[in-house]
Design a protein around this motif. Structure first.
Motif, mmCIF file in Angstrom:
data_model
loop_
_atom_site.group_PDB
_atom_site.id
_atom_site.type_symbol
_atom_site.label_atom_id
_atom_site.label_comp_id
_atom_site.label_asym_id
_atom_site.label_seq_id
_atom_site.Cartn_x
_atom_site.Cartn_y
_atom_site.Cartn_z
ATOM 1 N N GLN A 118 -12.909 -5.466 -15.547
ATOM 2 C CA GLN A 118 -11.931 -6.021 -14.793
ATOM 3 C C GLN A 118 -11.967 -5.858 -13.185
ATOM 4 N N GLN A 119 -11.495 -7.202 -12.580
ATOM 5 C CA GLN A 119 -11.763 -6.985 -11.179
ATOM 6 C C GLN A 119 -10.893 -6.265 -10.522
ATOM 7 N N GLN A 120 -11.283 -5.292 -9.504
ATOM 8 C CA GLN A 120 -10.174 -4.455 -8.956
ATOM 9 C C GLN A 120 -10.253 -4.282 -7.580
ATOM 10 N N VAL A 121 -9.538 -3.784 -6.773
ATOM 11 C CA VAL A 121 -9.647 -3.632 -5.714
ATOM 12 C C VAL A 121 -8.926 -2.216 -5.357
ATOM 13 N N LYS A 122 -9.751 -1.071 -5.029
ATOM 14 C CA LYS A 122 -9.395 0.280 -4.885
ATOM 15 C C LYS A 122 -9.060 0.508 -3.620
ATOM 16 N N GLN A 123 -7.741 0.851 -3.033
ATOM 17 C CA GLN A 123 -6.977 1.238 -1.632
ATOM 18 C C GLN A 123 -6.898 2.743 -1.397
ATOM 19 N N SER A 124 -7.426 3.271 -0.612
ATOM 20 C CA SER A 124 -6.948 4.734 -0.290
ATOM 21 C C SER A 124 -6.812 4.831 1.269
ATOM 22 N N PRO A 125 -5.988 5.717 1.828
ATOM 23 C CA PRO A 125 -5.298 6.697 1.149
ATOM 24 C C PRO A 125 -4.110 6.035 0.619
ATOM 25 N N GLN A 126 -3.260 6.525 -0.052
ATOM 26 C CA GLN A 126 -1.924 6.339 -0.851
ATOM 27 C C GLN A 126 -0.900 6.166 0.175
ATOM 28 N N SER A 127 -0.819 7.363 1.167
ATOM 29 C CA SER A 127 0.088 7.472 2.206
ATOM 30 C C SER A 127 -0.858 8.051 3.490
ATOM 31 N N LEU A 128 -0.541 7.793 4.423
ATOM 32 C CA LEU A 128 -1.188 8.263 5.814
ATOM 33 C C LEU A 128 0.032 8.553 6.885
ATOM 34 N N ILE A 129 -0.144 9.580 7.354
ATOM 35 C CA ILE A 129 0.886 10.112 8.607
ATOM 36 C C ILE A 129 -0.164 10.165 9.858
ATOM 37 N N VAL A 130 0.230 9.483 11.001
ATOM 38 C CA VAL A 130 -0.665 9.344 12.239
ATOM 39 C C VAL A 130 0.333 9.677 13.379
ATOM 40 N N GLN A 131 -0.035 10.217 14.344
ATOM 41 C CA GLN A 131 0.835 10.733 15.571
ATOM 42 C C GLN A 131 0.935 9.143 16.460
ATOM 43 N N LYS A 132 1.733 9.090 17.038
ATOM 44 C CA LYS A 132 1.856 7.823 17.979
ATOM 45 C C LYS A 132 0.674 7.888 18.843
ATOM 46 N N GLY A 133 -0.118 6.779 19.011
ATOM 47 C CA GLY A 133 -1.321 6.698 19.916
ATOM 48 C C GLY A 133 -2.626 6.979 19.024
ATOM 49 N N GLY A 134 -2.517 7.419 18.107
ATOM 50 C CA GLY A 134 -3.792 7.793 17.156
ATOM 51 C C GLY A 134 -4.219 6.561 16.547
ATOM 52 N N ILE A 135 -5.192 6.725 15.832
ATOM 53 C CA ILE A 135 -5.815 5.517 14.970
ATOM 54 C C ILE A 135 -5.675 5.794 13.572
ATOM 55 N N SER A 136 -5.208 4.865 12.928
ATOM 56 C CA SER A 136 -4.937 4.756 11.557
ATOM 57 C C SER A 136 -5.947 3.885 10.745
ATOM 58 N N ILE A 137 -6.615 4.497 9.729
ATOM 59 C CA ILE A 137 -7.604 4.094 9.205
ATOM 60 C C ILE A 137 -7.338 3.741 7.535
ATOM 61 N N ILE A 138 -7.325 2.631 6.898
ATOM 62 C CA ILE A 138 -7.207 2.245 5.636
ATOM 63 C C ILE A 138 -8.539 1.675 4.978
ATOM 64 N N ASN A 139 -8.772 2.170 3.689
ATOM 65 C CA ASN A 139 -10.136 1.866 3.243
ATOM 66 C C ASN A 139 -9.861 0.983 1.797
#
Lengths: 111, 113
Positions: free
Chosen positions: B1-22
């Motif tokens: 079955q075709q799937q797309v796996k995403q992580s993390p489920q949740s993310l907390i970042v300080q203002k001005g920081g870099i958010s990375i979702i994979n």
């Protein structure tokens, strides 16, 4: 104001009742889609239509039905056969093969 | 079955920081990879998208990086702001006549002031 409209915003269904969710678009898009969203999950495709008077089942079509009599409209009926219908329902449209754009959603709750 | 796996489920970042979702996918028959942003109670809105012949695409503070050989793509949000707090979904479009989108499970981002 162009775009995709869904109505109602909130809908309550009693056990054994069929309900119909409306989706209208004035973007002249060929294709329209219905998705279901549950908490903590991605969007799952219920039905899609690439042309008027034609539609295809998605991944979770059981308990749902659709029609596509007009290019602008793609209503979704949640039938009594859908045992767990409480969810957020999203309609989307696109030019055939292009980016999908979403409506604001309808939240359906079973009483 | 075709799937797309995403992580993390949740993310907390300080203002001005870099958010990375994979995101990672398991089928090579995808030809288009959009990212959607969704605020509570609203429909998802297209944020940025990339095709597999490009390794990176930048729009303002948002950048998609794409690694075709690893079947992975990621969203970077530079200088993250509290207004970026939302749920982000990656997706992959099937390269057949259906043009169906396969969605990841979503990442809930919170940017703290």
């Amino acid at each position: 104001d162009g775009g995709i409209t869904q109505s109602p915003k909130y809908l309550f269904r009693k056990e054994g009742q069929n309900v119909t969710l409306s989706c209208e678009q004035n973007l002249n898009h060929d294709a329209m889609y219905w998705y279901r969203q549950d908490p903590g999950q991605g969007l799952r495709l219920i039905y899609y239509s690439q042309i008027v008077n034609d539609f295809q089942k998605g991944d979770i079509a059981e308990g749902y039905s659709v029609s596509r009599e007009k290019k602008e409209s793609f209503p979704l009926t949640v039938t009594s056969a859908q045992k767990n219908p409480t969810a957020f329902y999203l309609c989307a449209s696109s030019i055939f093969g292009d980016t999908q754009y979403f409506g604001p959603g309808t939240r359906l709750t079973v009483l | 079955q075709q799937q797309v796996k995403q992580s993390p489920q949740s993310l907390i970042v300080q203002k001005g920081g870099i958010s990375i979702i994979n995101c990672a996918y398991e089928n090579t028959a995808f030809d288009y990879f959009p990212w959607y942003q969704q605020f509570p109670g609203k429909g998802p809105a297209l944020l940025i998208a990339i095709r597999p012949d490009v390794s990176e695409k930048k729009e303002g503070r948002f950048t998609i990086s794409f690694n075709k050989s690893a079947k992975q793509f990621s969203l970077h949000i530079m200088d993250s702001q509290p207004g970026d707090s939302a749920t982000y979904f990656c997706a992959a479009r099937r390269m057949d006549s259906s043009y169906k989108l396969i969605f990841g499970s979503g990442t809930r981002l919170l940017v703290r002031p």
